[in-house]
Scaffold this motif. Structure first.
Motif, short mmCIF file in Angstrom:
data_model
loop_
_atom_site.label_atom_id
_atom_site.label_comp_id
_atom_site.label_asym_id
_atom_site.label_seq_id
_atom_site.Cartn_x
_atom_site.Cartn_y
_atom_site.Cartn_z
N LEU A 62 0.85 -1.18 0.00
CA LEU A 62 0.00 0.00 0.00
C LEU A 62 0.89 1.24 0.00
N ARG A 89 -6.09 -0.90 3.63
CA ARG A 89 -6.13 -2.32 3.27
C ARG A 89 -7.48 -2.66 2.65
N ALA A 144 -7.55 -1.33 -0.79
CA ALA A 144 -6.74 -2.14 -1.70
C ALA A 144 -7.49 -3.42 -2.09
#
Length: 747
Positions: A3, A160, A163
Motif C-alpha cells: 500500500l 487495506r 486495496a
C-alpha cells in the motif's frame, strides 16, 4: 499486499479533527506560496536541502513525500507554510495538521539518515513581508517513530480495505463484457480509440455523432484501462446536468461494485442556506471532521457511494452533504461532475489528483463547450457600481483604499477616447490600487473580531478583485485587458480568449484525457483553444445514419444578416408553413435572437393561425424549460421557437416522432461588436489573419448550427428534415463544416 500513501493524505486522514470552517481567510495564491518557499531557501546556508524526497514503510504501507527543507548541520527539518494576515487567527486544528506533517517527515528523515533525533520547525512565512515565524520542538527518533506508527495504524486498516476493493474492482473490470453484446455502429471505433489513449497515456480528440452511445463508448474502455493500466480513477466531466444523468445510466449497466460519486452544486446541496460554513453558525459544520470517520466507514462497508446513499449518511451523521460528497470523492472509482471541478484554477479534483499522485483518466463530455467555459473560468470583471456599493458598507479603515481605486479607475476612464478601449497590458495604476485594496481587506479581515457576512457587498467585490489581481499575474497574449463605459458606470475586464495556456497543465496532470463531442470540427481549432499536447490522437467516427434519413434544404434566397432581418421574416415564415403543411408534426425553429424569433412566430400567427406555435423566453426557469419540451410528444403538432445556442439547441433528446424537423434561420455567428473584434485581432496575432475570423466567428457559429440540427436524427430509424435558411449556406467554406453524411443540395 503493498500500500502507498502520500504524507499529506496520511496526515489529513489521521490528524484532521474539529470543525469544517470556510469563513473568509486571506489565503495566499500559488505564486505567493512559491515565493515564500523560495525566500526561505535563499536565506539558508549552502548545505540547506530543499524539496527532500523521502519514503518509509510501516508493515505493508509505504509513505512518500517531499520535505520542504532540511539543514543537516543543525539537524533541523522545516515544514514551510505561507499565510496572510494575523498568524494568531490560524485555527488550532490547522496547526495540528501542520505539526502532524512535520513529525511524519521528521521520522522519515531520521530513519533515512540514522539520526537519533532532530529539531522540527514550522516556518510560517507572511506573504506580504516574507517575514518568518518559527515554531520549534525537539523530538527524538523513537518518539517520531511512535507518532508515525500511530498515523499509519489509523490509516492502514482503511487502506487495506481500499486495496482489497481495488483488487476486486480490477478483476471485475478485466472480466467485464460490453453490456449490450454488440457495439452500435461507430461505437466500437470510439471505444478502441479511448482504450488506446488510456493504454498509451496520451490525449484523444474524438468527434463522434449523436446516436452511437458516446457516454458508454468512452466510460467502458476507460474503466477497462483502469485494470489494464493501473489507473486510480476516472473523472467524467460534463457541462450540464443531462450529461451527468447519462453517465449515471451508463454506469448502472456495468458490473456492480463500482464506487461512483456525483459532485453536487453547492446551492442545491446546502441544507442551511441561511447559515455560514463554520462551526459557530452551522450545526453540520460543527465537529464535521470528528463525525466524518464514522460516516466514511459506514459508506465503505455498504460499498454504495451513490447520491441517495451519501445523502442518507449525511443525515444520519449530521454532516454537510456538499462536503461529504467532496470527501468521498477521494475514495471513489468514478467521479462525475462539472468541468470546473478539474479545469478551474481551484478545481478540487485536479488538486486532489496532484496531492494524492493519482493516475486518472479524464473524460470530457460535449467538449466543444469547454472553450467558452474555460474562457469564463480564467476571466475576471469588475464594475464601478459594485465598487461604489462596497464603499457604502465598508468599515472606516478600508475606505481610503477603496477611494484610491475609484480615483485610479476614473482617471483611466477619462483618458479613454471611446466607450470601449483595449489596453496592451493591465492598466498599471488600477492594478496597483487593486493590489492595495486586496491587501487592506485581507489585513482587516485577519484582525477583525467578526468575519464579513457572505452576502456583504465589500466581500463580494473583494473576491472579484482578488480574482482579477491573480489573473493579472498571468496576463499574456492569450487575454485582453479592456474598459467599457456604460453611462456613469463602467466595467474593467480581463478576458481570456485562448484558454490553452491554462488548460495545458491540467492535461499534463492526467494520465490520459479524452475530449469527445459530436462537433469538434475543425480539429485544429479545438487543439489550439484547448491546449492539447502535440501528440494528441484524433478520431472522427462516421455517423451511423444514412443521407436518406434527413432531407436537407438550403434556402439560398434569404439573408438573415442583421440589415436584412425585417424583410426576411415573411420568407422564413413561409418556409416553415410550407414544410408543416407537407408534413405536420413537431418542429423546432432556431433564430439568432428572441426578438427575431418573436417576429417570425407573430407572422405565422397572423398568416397561418391554425399552426400551433410556442416560444422560448428569456430567463426561462427549469420548470418552464420542461414545459416547453413537454409539447414535443409523439403525434404532436406545432413549431417551438428557440434561440440558436440556447437551452434547446443541444443536450435535448426528442427521438422518433417527438421531433420531425428543424429550421435554422441563421449561421449562428457571434455578434459583430467591439469585444469580438478585439478578440479577433488577438487571434490574428497568435494564429494568423486567415484563422482569426474563423476562430472567433465562423467555427463557433457553425458548431451551434450542427448541434441544433442534431436534435432531429437521434436513432437509426428516425426520419426528418432540416431547413438551412441563409444564402451563406451555399458557400464552400460553410458547407465543409457541416456533417459529411448530409446530402446537401447542389453539393
Amino acid at each position: 499486499m503493498r500500500l502507498t500513501v502520500a504524507v499529506r493524505a496520511l496526515c489529513e486522514f489521521s490528524a484532521k479533527r474539529g470543525d469544517l470552517d470556510l469563513r473568509f481567510t486571506p489565503a495566499p495564491s500559488a505564486q505567493e506560496g512559491m515565493a515564500g518557499h523560495a525566500a526561505v531557501a535563499e536565506r539558508r546556508g549552502d548545505g540547506y536541502e530543499s524539496e527532500v524526497p523521502l519514503s518509509g514503510a510501516h508493515g505493508e504501507l509505504t509513505v512518500r513525500g517531499r520535505a520542504d527543507g532540511f539543514d543537516a548541520r543543525l539537524a533541523r527539518l522545516e515544514e514551510i507554510k505561507t499565510y496572510r494576515g494575523d498568524l494568531a487567527a490560524m485555527g488550532e486544528n490547522q496547526r495540528a495538521l501542520h505539526w502532524a506533517q512535520a513529525r511524519v517527515y521528521g521520522h522519515l528523515i531520521c530513519q533515512a539518515r540514522g539520526l537519533p533525533g532532530l529539531t522540527l520547525a514550522l516556518i510560517y512565512v507572511d506573504v506580504q513581508t516574507l517575514d518568518e515565524t518559527a515554531l520549534t520542538e525537539w523530538q527524538d527518533a523513537e518518539a517520531l517513530a511512535e507518532h508515525f506508527r500511530q498515523a499509519c495504524d489509523a490509516y492502514a486498516q482503511w487502506a487495506r480495505r481500499q486495496a482489497l476493493h481495488r483488487r476486486a474492482r480490477d478483476a471485475a473490470l478485466s472480466a467485464m463484457r460490453f453490456p449490450h453484446g454488440d457495439f452500435r455502429p461507430g461505437q466500437r471505433e470510439l471505444a478502441v480509440a479511448v482504450f488506446r489513449a488510456a493504454r498509451d497515456g496520451r490525449a484523444l480528440l474524438a468527434q463522434a455523432p449523436t446516436g452511437i452511445g458516446k457516454t458508454l463508448g468512452t466510460l467502458f474502455p476507460a474503466l477497462k484501462a483502469c485494470a489494464a493500466q493501473g489507473l486510480d480513477k476516472v473523472f467524467f466531466l460534463t457541462a450540464k446536468g443531462s450529461g451527468r444523468a447519462l453517465a449515471l445510466r451508463a454506469l448502472a449497466q456495468l458490473p456492480p461494485g463500482l464506487r461512483v460519486v456525483e459532485m453536487l452544486a453547492r446551492d442545491k446541496a446546502c441544507l442551511h442556506p441561511d447559515k455560514h460554513c463554520h462551526g459557530e453558525s452551522c450545526p453540520l459544520a460543527r465537529g464535521f471532521y470528528d463525525r466524518l470517520p464514522a460516516a466514511r466507514a459506514a459508506l465503505e462497508a455498504a460499498g454504495d457511494y451513490s447520491q441517495p446513499a451519501l445523502a442518507r449518511a449525511a443525515r444520519e451523521h449530521a454532516l454537510c452533504p456538499y462536503f461529504l460528497n467532496q470527501e468521498m470523492a477521494r475514495w471513489a472509482d468514478v467521479v462525475i461532475g462539472d468541468y470546473n471541478y478539474y479545469y478551474d484554477a481551484n478545481g478540487l479534483l485536479h488538486m486532489l489528483a496532484q496531492a494524492c499522485q493519482w493516475r486518472v483518466a479524464v473524460l470530457v463530455d460535449e467538449a466543444h463547450n469547454l472553450v467558452e467555459r474555460a474562457r469564463a473560468m480564467y476571466s475576471a470583471r469588475l464594475r464601478l457600481s459594485a465598487l461604489s456599493a462596497a464603499r457604502r458598507v465598508a468599515p472606516q479603515p478600508l475606505r481610503a483604499a477603496l477611494d484610491g481605486l475609484k480615483r485610479a479607475w476614473r482617471a483611466l476612464a477619462r483618458k479613454a477616447e471611446e466607450d470601449y478601449t483595449v489596453h496592451d497590458s493591465v492598466p498599471a495604476g488600477v492594478l496597483a490600487a487593486l493590489q492595495k485594496l486586496v491587501q487592506a481587506v485581507a489585513d482587516h479581515q485577519a484582525r477583525a473580531a467578526q468575519a464579513l457576512p457572505a452576502d456583504d457587498a465589500l466581500l463580494a467585490f473583494y473576491f472579484e478583485a482578488l480574482r482579477f489581481t491573480r489573473l493579472a499575474e498571468q496576463f499574456g497574449d492569450h487575454s485582453l485587458a479592456d474598459l467599457r463605459r456604460e453611462g456613469e458606470d463602467s466595467e474593467l475586464s480581463l478576458r481570456n480568449v485562448v484558454p490553452a495556456n491554462f488548460l495545458a497543465p491540467r492535461h499534463a496532470g492526467a494520465h490520459c484525457t479524452v475530449m469527445f463531442s459530436g462537433t469538434l470540427r475543425p480539429e485544429r481549432f479545438y487543439r489550439d483553444m484547448l491546449g492539447l499536447p502535440a501528440a494528441t490522437a484524433w478520431v472522427d467516427v462516421p455517423a451511423p445514419f444514412q443521407a436518406e434519413q434527413l432531407a436537407v434544404t438550403v434556402a439560398g434566397h434569404v439573408s438573415t444578416r442583421f440589415r436584412d432581418r425585417q424583410r426576411s421574416v415573411a420568407p422564413i415564415g413561409a418556409i416553415i408553413a410550407r414544410q408543416y403543411r407537407e408534413r405536420p408534426g413537431n418542429y423546432l425553429a432556431f433564430l439568432s435572437s428572441f426578438d427575431y424569433a418573436r417576429q417570425v412566430a407573430e407572422w405565422l400567427a397572423r398568416h397561418h393561425p391554425g399552426l400551433p406555435v410556442w416560444s422560448q423566453t428569456p430567463g426561462m426557469g427549469e420548470g418552464e424549460r420542461e414545459d416547453f419540451l413537454a409539447r414535443f410528444v409523439e403525434g404532436g403538432q406545432g413549431v417551438g421557437f428557440a434561440v440558436l445556442g440556447g437551452a434547446f439547441s443541444e443536450g435535448v433528446d426528442l427521438p422518433g416522432q417527438r421531433l420531425v424537423g428543424a429550421f435554422i434561420a441563421t449561421l449562428g455567428l457571434p455578434q459583430l461588436n467591439p469585444v469580438n473584434e478585439a478578440m479577433m485581432r488577438l487571434m490574428a496575432r497568435r494564429f494568423g489573419a486567415e484563422q482569426a475570423y474563423d476562430y472567433i466567428y465562423l467555427y463557433p457559429g457553425l458548431r451551434k448550427v450542427v448541434q441544433a440540427a442534431g436534435r432531429v436524427i437521434r436513432a437509426e430509424t428516425d426520419q426528418g428534415s432540416v431547413h438551412l435558411i441563409d444564402d451563406r449556406y451555399r458557400w464552400t467554406r460553410v458547407r465543409r463544416l457541416l456533417p459529411d453524411w448530409w446530402a446537401l443540395p447542389g453539393g
